[in-house]
Enzyme design. Structure first.
Site, short mmCIF file in Angstrom:
data_model
loop_
_atom_site.label_atom_id
_atom_site.label_comp_id
_atom_site.label_asym_id
_atom_site.label_seq_id
_atom_site.Cartn_x
_atom_site.Cartn_y
_atom_site.Cartn_z
CG HIS A 124 2.58 5.98 25.43
ND1 HIS A 124 1.81 5.91 24.30
CD2 HIS A 124 3.27 7.15 25.34
CE1 HIS A 124 2.02 6.97 23.54
NE2 HIS A 124 2.90 7.74 24.16
CE LYS A 184 20.47 5.69 45.98
NZ LYS A 184 21.46 5.63 45.04
CG ASN A 242 34.97 -11.06 48.00
OD1 ASN A 242 35.55 -10.04 47.66
ND2 ASN A 242 33.74 -11.29 47.61
N GLY A 243 33.88 -14.16 46.72
CA GLY A 243 33.75 -14.53 45.31
C GLY A 243 32.94 -15.80 45.14
CD1 TRP A 251 25.08 -9.19 50.50
CD2 TRP A 251 25.82 -10.25 48.67
NE1 TRP A 251 24.17 -8.99 49.50
CE2 TRP A 251 24.58 -9.63 48.37
CE3 TRP A 251 26.45 -10.98 47.68
CZ2 TRP A 251 23.99 -9.71 47.12
CZ3 TRP A 251 25.87 -11.06 46.42
CH2 TRP A 251 24.65 -10.42 46.15
CD GLU A 305 20.81 7.07 41.76
OE1 GLU A 305 20.74 6.07 41.03
OE2 GLU A 305 21.39 7.06 42.87
CE LYS A 312 29.05 2.29 48.59
NZ LYS A 312 27.93 3.13 48.13
NE ARG A 365 34.48 -6.24 50.43
CZ ARG A 365 34.86 -6.02 49.18
NH1 ARG A 365 35.07 -4.80 48.77
NH2 ARG A 365 35.01 -7.02 48.34
CB CYS A 369 32.41 -11.57 51.11
SG CYS A 369 31.05 -12.73 51.06
CD GLU A 427 20.01 1.55 46.15
OE1 GLU A 427 20.98 0.90 45.76
OE2 GLU A 427 20.05 2.81 46.27
#
Ligand code: HGA
Length: 611
Positions: free
Chosen positions: A507, A488, A100-101, A75, A484, A606, A27, A2, A491
């Site tokens: 396995h 990517k 925010n929070g 968000w 990673e 982000k 954000r 946010c 995402e």
């Protein structure tokens, strides 16, 4: 997550706030809103579900006029991303608030307020704060005091911006657990979650500390109070990065721009940290030498992409510095009983320095018997930096694309510097250290060479666009790089991707391999190459299509169904940094082909400042 912006200015604030929101969209971007106080002390609000552009459209048809205001890009954590749940939230016609929070005790507060006749227009946790402030104001008739009283009742994390119609030239801000900075203007004052939001109006900032409450008022007056309510003064700092980071320049997406910035930012991260005799241990801080020489173990804690960087570092720290290392996801670490062996150094990694779980893990660690803490971080003045004993700043500059790219490779660069500093202090293999330092000096050049392979990587991406799954393989320090690469792809292209250490293939995951499952492998010229080659044969034997990124000197036979891309030769120790790049570019091109929102992929944000 946010983003918050606030302003008390001599001009109309709508455009300032809107520009701030656009810059904070990384954000959170599921809804946005703005509240402005006009010259007659009346509060006006506009909100819209969706991105900031939707709010901008509303403001174009019905503009908000006034010199005081607050704004928010959301968000969602509590309540769906609808207009009704978008901030600012109001209590009656007088109080508006952005947050925010998470207010953890909002349910009991809500019940208390409901019993007193307050009605709720949203499903958010935030709205209780608006009503609590309105209720306090009835007796205090002062917004600052009201908010201070309310804060004493809140559990959880917040950055807040509040206005009241009876104080038309005042914005109050408060922070605990979420970031908030004050922008110092000329006879104007601003508030934001990140300085980036305000670079169009100022480059001078005050970074509020935990528990601080700030009152911005007419003429650019800024008064700060600590958690005990004592007036305090905080230093004004000039922002270091240029404004260019918040525009895409010639690139179609921020992500692509940031991928191409990697040679420059890796170089910047190395700058001033390597001398004639290797790594300059002092560049980690005055205490570094003494702390590093006493360290017997390392605990690394991080989230997401930073966690992958930590995993690479474990291989490096044990191999080159001979120091036992443990790496853990912050949200797991902070909730378990941790045994801390004597002489353990605690290391956190975070791009923003505000990652809620990582920050909480640091605070948890500070209550335990660690030797000290080191933060590797990209944002100066962030909470993680301020609260750690030692810091090593990565010089990636602002990263806007939600999928981290340059922040990751600069973290790896910083982690290699850290490894070499420990190796030096511990007197490990000086010749090997010198070779790696030489490799680091030429790393930016090697990275440029890999970026030149972009057209070939783009050509490979077509094979993925119609696929629903992908498997990434790596061994040793390249297993985290495979992780990673898979992250990517997930995402930004929404393709389900998994990563395995190549030796684990037989396995289980081999059962999934068929012609519909592309398999991507990173195959630098290291000591595990022969073993990796056998694993690749296992994939080919099941009809799987292989995409191999390999060192130019590696002999891997060309065959049908095997696509090879040769990378310039590099010291094995540094290969994880170089081999990250083709995976970033591959994901980027696949996402572009699929037409997804590359810079702002769905459901993500982000800087993860909520738990
Ligand atoms: N809890 C608030 C704010 C969410 C937030 O800060 N996200 O990062 C809400 O859900 O609106």
């Amino acid at each position: 997550m946010c983003g918050i912006v606030g302003a008390v200015a001599q001009r109309n604030v709508q455009e300032i706030l809107l520009e701030g929101l656009k810059r904070l969209e990384y954000r959170g971007y599921d809804s946005a809103g703005m509240a402005v106080l006009d010259g007659r002390s009346r509060l006006h609000r506009q909100r819209a579900a969706g991105k900031v552009a939707a709010l901008a459209d509303c403001l174009e048809s019905v503009p908000l006029a006034g010199g005081t205001g607050i704004a928010h890009t959301r968000w969602a954590t509590h309540g769906r991303p609808t207009e009704r749940n978008a901030h600012p939230h109001q209590s009656g016609e007088d109080v508006a608030i952005v947050h925010n929070g998470i207010i953890e005790n909002y349910e009991s507060l809500k019940q208390e307020l409901a019993e007193q006749g307050y009605t709720f227009a949203s499903e958010t946790d935030t709205e209780v704060v608006a009503h609590l402030v309105a209720r306090e104001y009835e007796s205090t008739q002062d917004l600052l005091t009201s908010l201070q009283h309310v804060l004493a009742r809140l559990h959880g994390a917040y950055a807040l911006g509040v206005v009241h119609a009876s104080e038309p030239k005042v914005v109050i801000g408060a922070r605990k657990g979420s970031p908030l900075v004050v922008g110092v203007g000329i006879e104007e004052a601003f508030l934001a979650s990140d300085p980036l939001a305000l670079l169009q109006v100022t480059d001078r900032f005050i970074y509020l500390r935990e528990g601080d409450v700030v009152r911005l008022s007419e003429g650019g007056r800024i008064e700060i109070f600590d958690a005990q309510g004592q007036a305090v003064s905080r230093p004004v700092q000039t922002y270091e990065h240029g404004d260019g980071a918040s525009s895409k320049g010639d690139y179609r997406h921020f992500m692509l721009k940031e991928i191409h910035e990697q040679p420059k930012v890796i170089e910047a991260t190395l700058e001033g940290r390597i001398g004639d005799n290797g790594v300059l241990v002092k560049s980690f801080g005055i205490e570094a030498e003494s702390l590093f020489s006493r360290a017997k173990q390392i605990h690394i804690v991080a989230c997401g992409t930073s966690y992958h960087a930590g995993m690479v570092a474990r291989y490096w720290l044990e191999r080159y510095a001979g120091i036992p290392t443990q790496v853990e996801v912050a949200s797991e670490y902070r909730y378990r009983r941790v045994v801390v062996p004597e002489g353990t150094l605690f290391v956190t990694l975070s791009q923003s320095g505000e990652t809620a779980d990582t920050l909480a893990a640091l605070r948890f660690a500070q209550e335990r018997d660690y030797l000290g803490s080191l933060a590797i971080c990209n944002v100066p003045g962030s909470s993680l930096v301020r609260e750690s004993d030692l810091t090593l700043m990565t010089q990636a500059g602002p990263e806007i694309g939600v999928a981290s790219t340059k922040a990751f490779t600069t973290q790896l660069t910083a982690l290699m510097l850290f490894t070499l500093a420990l190796a030096k202090v511990r007197g490990q293999e000086p010749e090997r250290q010198a070779q790696i330092v030489e490799g680091l000096r030429s790393l930016p050049e090697r990275v440029k060479e890999v970026l030149r392979l972009d057209p070939q990587i783009e050509a490979l991406s077509a094979a993925f666009a119609e696929k629903h799954h992908a498997l990434f393989l790596g061994r040793g320090s390249h297993f985290p790089i495979a992780l990673e690469g898979a992250l990517k792809l997930k995402e930004i292209s929404y393709i389900h991707a998994e990563a395995y250490p190549a030796g684990e293939l037989k396995h289980g995951p081999l059962a999934l391999v068929d012609s519909e499952m592309p398999v991507i492998s990173v195959a630098p010229n290291d000591e595990l190459l022969d073993k990796l080659k056998s694993n690749l044969q296992e994939v080919r034997a099941r009809g799987g299509e292989l995409f191999v990124f390999a060192d130019e000197n590696v002999a891997i036979e060309r065959a049908e169904g095997v696509h090879m891309l040769r990378l310039p030769h590099i010291d094995d120790a540094l290969a994880p940094i170089l081999y990250t790049l083709p995976l970033q570019l591959l994901s980027y091109h696949v996402a572009v082909l699929k037409g997804t929102d590359v810079d702002q992929p769905r459901n993500l944000a982000k800087s993860v400042t909520v738990e």
